[in-house]
Design a protein around this motif. Structure first.
Motif, PDB file in Angstrom:
ATOM      1  N   UNK A  22     -14.093  -1.108   0.727  1.00 16.65           N
ATOM      2  CA  UNK A  22     -14.553  -0.933   2.102  1.00 16.65           C
ATOM      3  C   UNK A  22     -14.809  -2.291   2.750  1.00 16.65           C
ATOM      4  N   UNK A  23     -15.418  -3.194   2.016  1.00 16.62           N
ATOM      5  CA  UNK A  23     -15.661  -4.545   2.513  1.00 16.62           C
ATOM      6  C   UNK A  23     -14.334  -5.229   2.870  1.00 16.62           C
ATOM      7  N   UNK A  24     -13.346  -5.098   2.019  1.00 19.00           N
ATOM      8  CA  UNK A  24     -12.040  -5.707   2.268  1.00 19.00           C
ATOM      9  C   UNK A  24     -11.398  -5.141   3.532  1.00 19.00           C
ATOM     10  N   UNK A  25     -11.603  -3.866   3.791  1.00 18.32           N
ATOM     11  CA  UNK A  25     -11.023  -3.241   4.989  1.00 18.32           C
ATOM     12  C   UNK A  25     -11.658  -3.765   6.270  1.00 18.32           C
ATOM     13  N   UNK A  26     -12.863  -4.329   6.175  1.00 16.57           N
ATOM     14  CA  UNK A  26     -13.501  -4.936   7.351  1.00 16.57           C
ATOM     15  C   UNK A  26     -12.682  -6.105   7.886  1.00 16.57           C
ATOM     16  N   UNK A  32      -2.519  -0.898   3.567  1.00 18.66           N
ATOM     17  CA  UNK A  32      -2.100   0.332   2.893  1.00 18.66           C
ATOM     18  C   UNK A  32      -2.564   0.344   1.437  1.00 18.66           C
ATOM     19  N   UNK A  33      -2.410  -0.765   0.740  1.00 20.26           N
ATOM     20  CA  UNK A  33      -2.766  -0.820  -0.688  1.00 20.26           C
ATOM     21  C   UNK A  33      -4.246  -0.551  -0.903  1.00 20.26           C
ATOM     22  N   UNK A  34      -5.084  -1.054  -0.021  1.00 25.21           N
ATOM     23  CA  UNK A  34      -6.526  -0.854  -0.198  1.00 25.21           C
ATOM     24  C   UNK A  34      -6.900   0.598   0.063  1.00 25.21           C
ATOM     25  N   UNK A  35      -6.342   1.188   1.112  1.00 24.98           N
ATOM     26  CA  UNK A  35      -6.608   2.612   1.361  1.00 24.98           C
ATOM     27  C   UNK A  35      -6.103   3.467   0.197  1.00 24.98           C
ATOM     28  N   UNK A  36      -4.947   3.112  -0.344  1.00 23.66           N
ATOM     29  CA  UNK A  36      -4.400   3.866  -1.472  1.00 23.66           C
ATOM     30  C   UNK A  36      -5.319   3.770  -2.674  1.00 23.66           C
ATOM     31  N   UNK A  37      -5.768   2.568  -2.998  1.00 25.96           N
ATOM     32  CA  UNK A  37      -6.636   2.375  -4.158  1.00 25.96           C
ATOM     33  C   UNK A  37      -8.003   3.012  -3.941  1.00 25.96           C
ATOM     34  N   UNK A  38      -8.540   2.868  -2.725  1.00 25.44           N
ATOM     35  CA  UNK A  38      -9.846   3.482  -2.457  1.00 25.44           C
ATOM     36  C   UNK A  38      -9.725   5.001  -2.497  1.00 25.44           C
ATOM     37  N   UNK A  39      -8.624   5.541  -1.955  1.00 26.59           N
ATOM     38  CA  UNK A  39      -8.398   6.986  -2.021  1.00 26.59           C
ATOM     39  C   UNK A  39      -8.312   7.462  -3.463  1.00 26.59           C
ATOM     40  N   UNK A  40      -7.626   6.691  -4.300  1.00 29.38           N
ATOM     41  CA  UNK A  40      -7.538   7.039  -5.726  1.00 29.38           C
ATOM     42  C   UNK A  40      -8.891   6.976  -6.416  1.00 29.38           C
TER      43      UNK A  40
END
Length: 116
Positions: A22-26, A32-40
């Protein structure tokens, strides 16, 4: 990112991994890779509502290979407390149309009432 993946997958420190993703998404909310990993990670935590949100964001951002994301979002929908079988099977069907291989998943065509 490899250290973070270790936190999430090997260390099962899901809460910290979610915090860091979440911090990285700020800094860039189109990763895409962060949403994919966070979703997983949400999926592994059985937080299917948030997994669906992240997988939906990945689909919105339109990566090249989204069959796995459709499958994971569909699976998450079927595992909600208030199961969304119709939405889940629709996503799984879309994943199959995009080339996702479900041949190892016995009973899926029966559950969703469609042929692979």
């Amino acid at each position: 990112m490899k250290k973070l993946d270790k936190l999430s997958i090997e260390g099962k420190n899901y809460k910290k991994a979610i915090e860091l993703y979440t911090y990285a998404l700020n800094f860039n909310e189109n990763q895409i890779a962060i949403y994919t990993k966070r979703g997983g990670t949400f999926y592994a935590m059985q937080d299917f509502e948030n997994a669906i949100l992240d997988f939906s964001k990945v689909i919105e951002l339109n990566p090249k290979d989204i069959s796995t994301i459709y499958f994971m979002r569909g699976l998450s929908k079927t595992l909600l407390k208030n199961e969304d079988k119709l939405g889940g099977c629709s996503d799984i069907k879309k994943a199959i149309e995009l080339g996702y291989n479900v041949s190892d998943l016995n009973g899926l065509d029966e559950y969703c009432n469609f042929k692979k």
